[in-house]
Design a protein around this motif. Structure first.
Motif: not given
Length: 502
Positions: A148-165, A223-228
């Protein structure tokens, strides 16, 4: 080669056929991987691997499904194991492989896939060593990001994985000094496709490598909607400071939210695609990482954090209307404006009430079929949808719905927040007048061209019911046409997708 000589089929001049010919198939590609190329477009009914020739024959359930697959993959070459695969119509009209040797793995792959598609994830006959579908696989993935040389955000994971459903929930955390995440799909098949395509891929060149496995958890409690952590089906959750541990010993969630929230266009660049992806093996994720981690800019791509405007491609211009798009996208958020392009009526811009609702619509509707076309949805480069000036374009193609009484999510306490589900063949009906009978409702839905397979009133009164139609596409069309149907005396039908079956 021997299998090819033994193969028998009805050979006709090459024209649209439900049998497709795949070339340059990697020698180590599995049957399950080849089958997964066809799954987004319909049921795969047979497969013949010609490994000595680097080829395969794939039989779809219908000629329409095969045509959709060819049309999609012609401008966007799919990849298996980082190698491009080329697809064209076969001379054969059908595959007859009953008497062929070495077909056991192919039939096992088909059986496993069909079992997953029918909603039974506990398949007894899986593919163990071949990297295919395994018995007991669920819809929750555990992700580890290595190097992990560069931070990976929840939003990046979401947009990558949402391509599959549809991605329902994500929780990020650190464990053993590694950034990890739990990600829940709406369907186990989506989780399988994502794992197969993305496991081992790097988000940035030579770093941020994804290691993916199936989690033992069957459901994530967010329980929470945030960046984590985030539950995309519960827009009403508070943005608390943290997420309680799920799998001890999970440490505190990782870092802060990075400054860059990638757009869908950026993710398409990552995936090496020119159009939005569909479930199935894709090209490498790698992009050139910036020299300064804080900036993390991607050349040629403008990041649009918080954008609520969607670009919808591949619409059927003969059937689609602004009102129809308003009703359909309104299932996943409040639609403020809809604009069908004057010169390119296959494209439309849809402005949602906020960015969360826009992401929710992408998650559930990208890849969905509407009027015979597979929808392709990304975030737009525009921040708002402008109304046409007088005398410009066609005013009937742009509509403002800001003050529409049909918005489902204006009331923060609305139960609609808890009932967001993927498009399904079963619809939930409510606000049914007591005088309306089962027969009348069935005839009403039959007029939309739907096949009514089952109907059930709820036990407590007859104001609500479930109706099961012939396909998801039929249900989408029926919802568009009959939501807010006027029964008279100010009684209007409310239609939603249901997670239940009859």
């Amino acid at each position: 080669g021997n299998d090819k000589k033994k193969f028998k089929g009805d050979k006709l001049p090459c024209r649209p056929s439900r049998v497709l010919h795949l070339r340059q198939v990697p020698s180590d590609a599995t049957e399950a991987e080849v089958i997964s190329l066809g799954l987004p477009f319909g049921k795969v009914t047979n497969i013949l691997m010609l490994k000595g020739k680097g080829q395969a024959l794939l039989e779809m359930s219908s000629e329409e499904a095969a045509a959709t697959m060819v049309n999609y993959y012609t401008p966007t070459t799919p990849h298996l194991r980082s190698q491009p695969v080329y697809i064209q119509y076969s001379y054969y009209r059908e595959l007859k492989t009953d008497n062929l040797t070495n077909q056991a793995k192919a039939q096992a792959a088909l059986q496993a896939v069909n079992g997953m598609q029918s909603g039974n994830p506990a398949i007894t006959s899986g593919l163990a060593a071949e990297g295919g579908l395994l018995s007991g696989q669920g819809s929750v993935l555990r992700l580890i990001v290595e190097n992990l040389l560069y931070p990976v955000s929840l939003d990046v994971l979401y947009q990558i994985f949402s391509k599959f459903g549809p991605v329902l929930k994500i929780i990020t955390f650190t464990k053993n000094n590694q950034f990890q995440a739990l990600l829940q799909y709406a369907d186990p098949t989506n989780a399988y496709h994502a794992k197969m395509a993305l496991n081992g891929q790097s988000i940035y060149t030579a770093c941020c490598t994804l290691r993916i496995e199936f989690s033992k958890l069957t459901n994530l409690n967010v329980k929470y909607n945030n960046d984590k952590s985030r539950d995309f089906t519960r827009l009403d959750l508070p943005s608390g400071d943290g997420q309680p541990p799920l799998e001890p010993p999970i440490a505190a969630p990782f870092g802060k939210k990075p400054s860059l929230s990638m757009s869908s266009d950026a993710i398409n660049t990552l995936l090496g695609l020119s159009v939005p992806a569909v479930p199935g093996p894709l090209g490498p994720l790698a992009v050139t990482a910036p020299s300064v981690p804080v900036q993390r800019a991607i050349p040629g791509v403008t990041a649009l954090p918080g954008n609520s405007v969607l670009l919808v491609n591949n619409l059927n211009p003969q059937a689609v209307t602004p009102h129809g798009l308003f009703i359909l996208f309104g299932v996943y958020g409040d639609v403020l404006r809809v604009k069908i392009m004057f010169k390119k009526k296959e494209n439309a811009l849809i402005q949602m009430a906020d960015a969360s609702q826009a992401q929710l619509a992408i998650s559930y509707l990208n890849g969905q079929k509407l009027y015979g076309r597979v929808l392709r949805i990304t975030l737009s480069k525009y921040q708002t949808v402008k109304l046409p000036r007088e005398g410009q374009d066609d005013p009937s193609l742009t509509k403002d719905y800001s003050n529409s009484p049909l918005h489902r999510f204006k009331n923060p306490s609305s139960k609609n927040f808890q009932n967001i589900v993927p498009p399904s063949a079963t619809l939930h009906l409510s606000r049914i007048p007591p005088s309306v009978t089962v027969d009348e409702l069935q005839k009403l839905f039959a007029k939309t061209g739907s096949t009514v397979k089952a109907f059930k009133f709820f036990q407590k009164g007859c104001k609500m019911a479930l109706i099961q139609l012939g396909s998801v596409e039929e249900a989408v069309k029926a919802l568009i046409e009959l939501h807010n149907h006027d029964f008279g005396q100010n009684r209007h039908l409310q239609v939603s997708f249901s997670k239940s079956t009859i």
